[in-house]
Write a protein that holds these residues in place. Structure first.
Motif, PDB file in Angstrom:
ATOM      1  N   ARG A  52       0.937  -1.351  -0.214  1.00 40.12           N
ATOM      2  CA  ARG A  52      -0.047  -0.048   0.502  1.00 40.12           C
ATOM      3  C   ARG A  52       0.594   1.078   0.150  1.00 40.12           C
ATOM      4  O   ARG A  52       0.587   1.980  -0.923  1.00 40.12           O
ATOM      5  CB  ARG A  52      -0.945   0.186   1.340  1.00 40.12           C
ATOM      6  CG  ARG A  52      -2.307  -0.885   1.013  1.00 40.12           C
ATOM      7  CD  ARG A  52      -2.266  -1.303   2.346  1.00 40.12           C
ATOM      8  NE  ARG A  52      -2.039  -1.858   2.955  1.00 40.12           N
ATOM      9  CZ  ARG A  52      -1.973  -3.949   2.793  1.00 40.12           C
ATOM     10  NH1 ARG A  52      -3.204  -3.411   2.028  1.00 40.12           N
ATOM     11  NH2 ARG A  52      -1.260  -5.163   2.854  1.00 40.12           N
ATOM     12  N   THR A  53       2.019   1.323   1.070  1.00 39.93           N
ATOM     13  CA  THR A  53       2.487   2.467   1.203  1.00 39.93           C
ATOM     14  C   THR A  53       3.808   2.902   0.020  1.00 39.93           C
ATOM     15  O   THR A  53       3.165   3.527  -0.835  1.00 39.93           O
ATOM     16  CB  THR A  53       3.748   2.926   2.035  1.00 39.93           C
ATOM     17  OG1 THR A  53       2.812   2.232   3.655  1.00 39.93           O
ATOM     18  CG2 THR A  53       3.868   3.948   3.263  1.00 39.93           C
ATOM     19  N   ARG A 102      11.223   3.866   3.751  1.00 39.25           N
ATOM     20  CA  ARG A 102      10.801   2.762   5.305  1.00 39.25           C
ATOM     21  C   ARG A 102      12.249   1.984   5.539  1.00 39.25           C
ATOM     22  O   ARG A 102      12.503   1.660   4.928  1.00 39.25           O
ATOM     23  CB  ARG A 102      10.271   1.922   4.941  1.00 39.25           C
ATOM     24  CG  ARG A 102       8.989   0.962   5.386  1.00 39.25           C
ATOM     25  CD  ARG A 102       8.537   0.410   4.895  1.00 39.25           C
ATOM     26  NE  ARG A 102       6.911   0.434   5.603  1.00 39.25           N
ATOM     27  CZ  ARG A 102       5.992   0.656   5.149  1.00 39.25           C
ATOM     28  NH1 ARG A 102       5.539  -0.992   5.024  1.00 39.25           N
ATOM     29  NH2 ARG A 102       4.681   0.634   5.432  1.00 39.25           N
ATOM     30  N   HIS A 132       4.537   5.942  12.137  1.00 36.03           N
ATOM     31  CA  HIS A 132       4.333   5.941  10.316  1.00 36.03           C
ATOM     32  C   HIS A 132       3.175   7.078   9.985  1.00 36.03           C
ATOM     33  O   HIS A 132       2.047   7.083  10.040  1.00 36.03           O
ATOM     34  CB  HIS A 132       3.131   4.287  10.462  1.00 36.03           C
ATOM     35  CG  HIS A 132       3.394   3.983   8.842  1.00 36.03           C
ATOM     36  ND1 HIS A 132       3.428   4.850   7.808  1.00 36.03           N
ATOM     37  CD2 HIS A 132       2.929   3.491   8.479  1.00 36.03           C
ATOM     38  CE1 HIS A 132       2.971   4.538   6.610  1.00 36.03           C
ATOM     39  NE2 HIS A 132       2.770   2.949   7.294  1.00 36.03           N
ATOM     40  N   GLN A 135       0.520   7.224   6.909  1.00 35.85           N
ATOM     41  CA  GLN A 135      -0.711   5.871   7.131  1.00 35.85           C
ATOM     42  C   GLN A 135      -1.516   6.585   9.054  1.00 35.85           C
ATOM     43  O   GLN A 135      -2.767   6.735   8.220  1.00 35.85           O
ATOM     44  CB  GLN A 135       0.097   5.140   7.620  1.00 35.85           C
ATOM     45  CG  GLN A 135      -1.533   3.886   8.070  1.00 35.85           C
ATOM     46  CD  GLN A 135      -1.339   3.286   7.329  1.00 35.85           C
ATOM     47  OE1 GLN A 135      -1.362   2.923   6.302  1.00 35.85           O
ATOM     48  NE2 GLN A 135      -3.288   2.920   7.210  1.00 35.85           N
ATOM     49  N   ARG A 165       3.615   0.512  14.419  1.00 31.85           N
ATOM     50  CA  ARG A 165       4.228   2.606  14.348  1.00 31.85           C
ATOM     51  C   ARG A 165       2.339   3.139  13.868  1.00 31.85           C
ATOM     52  O   ARG A 165       2.810   4.021  14.462  1.00 31.85           O
ATOM     53  CB  ARG A 165       5.360   2.326  13.630  1.00 31.85           C
ATOM     54  CG  ARG A 165       4.741   1.193  12.097  1.00 31.85           C
ATOM     55  CD  ARG A 165       5.861   1.696  11.580  1.00 31.85           C
ATOM     56  NE  ARG A 165       5.711   0.444  10.007  1.00 31.85           N
ATOM     57  CZ  ARG A 165       7.325  -0.277   9.963  1.00 31.85           C
ATOM     58  NH1 ARG A 165       8.112   0.005  10.064  1.00 31.85           N
ATOM     59  NH2 ARG A 165       6.672  -0.812   8.460  1.00 31.85           N
ATOM     60  N   VAL A 166       1.780   2.377  12.982  1.00 31.45           N
ATOM     61  CA  VAL A 166       0.399   2.857  13.084  1.00 31.45           C
ATOM     62  C   VAL A 166       0.242   3.976  14.338  1.00 31.45           C
ATOM     63  O   VAL A 166      -0.086   4.772  14.045  1.00 31.45           O
ATOM     64  CB  VAL A 166      -0.566   1.613  11.758  1.00 31.45           C
ATOM     65  CG1 VAL A 166      -1.819   2.559  11.968  1.00 31.45           C
ATOM     66  CG2 VAL A 166       0.838   1.580  10.590  1.00 31.45           C
ATOM     67  N   ARG A 217      -2.964  -5.815  12.959  1.00 33.74           N
ATOM     68  CA  ARG A 217      -2.311  -6.576  12.565  1.00 33.74           C
ATOM     69  C   ARG A 217      -1.221  -7.165  14.255  1.00 33.74           C
ATOM     70  O   ARG A 217      -0.385  -6.799  14.748  1.00 33.74           O
ATOM     71  CB  ARG A 217      -1.536  -6.806  11.316  1.00 33.74           C
ATOM     72  CG  ARG A 217      -0.886  -7.896  10.847  1.00 33.74           C
ATOM     73  CD  ARG A 217      -0.503  -7.871   9.714  1.00 33.74           C
ATOM     74  NE  ARG A 217       1.224  -6.644   9.229  1.00 33.74           N
ATOM     75  CZ  ARG A 217       2.851  -7.125   9.722  1.00 33.74           C
ATOM     76  NH1 ARG A 217       2.258  -8.764   9.980  1.00 33.74           N
ATOM     77  NH2 ARG A 217       2.883  -6.295  10.018  1.00 33.74           N
ATOM     78  N   GLN A 219       2.669  -8.159  14.793  1.00 33.32           N
ATOM     79  CA  GLN A 219       3.407  -7.655  13.811  1.00 33.32           C
ATOM     80  C   GLN A 219       4.182  -9.002  14.505  1.00 33.32           C
ATOM     81  O   GLN A 219       5.055  -9.209  14.777  1.00 33.32           O
ATOM     82  CB  GLN A 219       3.529  -6.280  14.326  1.00 33.32           C
ATOM     83  CG  GLN A 219       3.299  -5.396  15.227  1.00 33.32           C
ATOM     84  CD  GLN A 219       2.779  -4.545  13.400  1.00 33.32           C
ATOM     85  OE1 GLN A 219       3.567  -3.878  13.345  1.00 33.32           O
ATOM     86  NE2 GLN A 219       1.356  -4.793  12.812  1.00 33.32           N
ATOM     87  N   PRO A 256      -5.506  -0.664   8.498  1.00 31.42           N
ATOM     88  CA  PRO A 256      -4.099   0.022   8.541  1.00 31.42           C
ATOM     89  C   PRO A 256      -4.084  -1.004   6.758  1.00 31.42           C
ATOM     90  O   PRO A 256      -3.110  -0.440   6.038  1.00 31.42           O
ATOM     91  CB  PRO A 256      -2.545   0.600   8.852  1.00 31.42           C
ATOM     92  CG  PRO A 256      -2.904  -0.590  10.329  1.00 31.42           C
ATOM     93  CD  PRO A 256      -4.725  -0.917  10.026  1.00 31.42           C
ATOM     94  N   GLY A 257      -3.644  -2.548   7.279  1.00 34.23           N
ATOM     95  CA  GLY A 257      -3.461  -3.497   6.007  1.00 34.23           C
ATOM     96  C   GLY A 257      -1.861  -3.907   6.591  1.00 34.23           C
ATOM     97  O   GLY A 257      -1.219  -2.556   6.653  1.00 34.23           O
ATOM     98  N   PRO A 258      -1.276  -5.026   5.949  1.00 35.30           N
ATOM     99  CA  PRO A 258      -1.839  -5.865   4.891  1.00 35.30           C
ATOM    100  C   PRO A 258      -3.011  -6.430   6.225  1.00 35.30           C
ATOM    101  O   PRO A 258      -2.695  -6.406   7.629  1.00 35.30           O
ATOM    102  CB  PRO A 258      -1.228  -6.787   4.453  1.00 35.30           C
ATOM    103  CG  PRO A 258      -0.073  -6.735   5.870  1.00 35.30           C
ATOM    104  CD  PRO A 258       0.270  -4.751   6.022  1.00 35.30           C
TER     105      PRO A 258
END
Ligand code: NCD
Length: 298
Positions: A52-53, A102, A132, A135, A165-166, A217, A219, A256-258
């Motif tokens: 995405r990013t 990133r 992030h 996002q 981080r989101v 998610r 992580q 935020p995905g994935p």
């Protein structure tokens, strides 16, 4: 006066965030207003995986008629011992105005900013588990599209906040927008000591009357051992259709995905009518266009 780089949310003020949201919404409303930034250049340097990013920044630059350049890190001069700062100064000499970066280290962009000799601008596209900002901005845009009075909303984060981080940038962004008390629910092992977060292990109580739910998610890549079995996580801690009923009828679901279907979120919720996950992805494009315009012209 805009900071030279976007490294953390605190490089932006509340008026900056509102202006970025406004610009993104205007670009989306009337694509004929999209400026032509040719021959400015946007370099993408991703030391971690991204769909995405990375792709939305690339496409945002292309829509602005900027020249997008994707670093092939294995075949670049980094493999010959060149430092990242020297490589970015080289990019700058070649006409790259903005570098989107990133990296797995928390302070990578911050340290890099101190080493640069050229006027190239950095946009942090995810550093370690703390930051992030782009996002967070697209998440704010997605909430703004659906809700009014952002400072009054009950926003609940669910899941692995400890490595997200989101979440960290989102909490900062919402605080800048006046919402200083967010909610979090998840296993105690990930509990946050951030005073801006109301923590709970009781999912039904945390979700009750929620306006916005953001799933996170697990992580795995940022943990030594994952204390959970993916097969049981949804039933124990994930967002199921039944749990979603505790929230307000018009609550929206973000991620935020994935996404990992059937783990932190049930597939029927991810694809359901309250989900705004696809809208978040689309907003990534408009928000990143707004950011490139801001950082190219400041
Ligand atoms: C997030 C990230 O990379 O931090 N993804 C994204 O940028 N949309 C979240 C994640 O990987 O879970």
């Amino acid at each position: 006066m805009t900071d030279q780089h976007l490294i953390h949310m605190d490089n932006l003020s509340q008026p900056d965030i509102l202006e970025l949201i406004d610009t993104a919404q205007k670009l989306r409303q009337d694509p004929s207003k999209v400026p032509n930034l040719f021959p400015r250049g946007c370099g993408l340097m991703f030391f971690e995986n991204s769909t995405r990013t990375q792709h939305s920044f690339y496409l945002a630059a292309a829509r602005l008629k900027m020249i997008p350049l994707v670093a092939n890190l294995e075949r670049s001069s980094l493999s010959k011992g060149e430092s990242v700062a020297d490589m970015l100064d080289t990019w700058s000499a070649l006409g790259i105005d903005v570098a989107v970066i990133r990296h797995q280290e928390n302070t990578f962009c911050q340290q890099l900013a101190q080493q640069l000799k050229s006027p190239i601008r950095l946009i942090n596209a995810g550093n370690g588990n703390i930051s992030h900002p782009t996002q967070a901005l697209l998440d704010c845009l997605s909430i703004h599209d659906n809700k009014t009075e952002l400072d009054q909303l009950k926003i609940v984060l669910m899941g692995d906040i400890a490595h997200s981080r989101v979440a960290h940038s989102f909490i900062q962004a919402m605080a800048l927008l006046g919402n200083t008390k967010l909610h979090w629910v998840g296993p105690a092992i990930w509990q946050s000591d951030d005073p801006r977060i109301n923590c709970s292990q009781d999912i039904d109580q945390a979700l009750s009357d929620a306006d916005v739910i953001m799933c996170l998610r697990i992580q795995h890549e940022r943990m030594q051992n994952t204390p959970f079995n993916d097969n049981h996580y949804l039933q124990e801690w994930g967002l199921t259709a039944q749990r979603l009923q505790r929230a307000k009828a018009d609550a929206i679901v973000l991620h935020p995905g994935p996404i990992n279907r059937g783990i932190e979120i049930a597939s029927e919720v991810a694809d359901g009518k309250q989900s705004r996950i696809r809208q978040q992805v689309e907003n990534g494009l408009w928000m990143r266009m707004a950011l490139l315009i801001k950082y190219c012209s400041a």
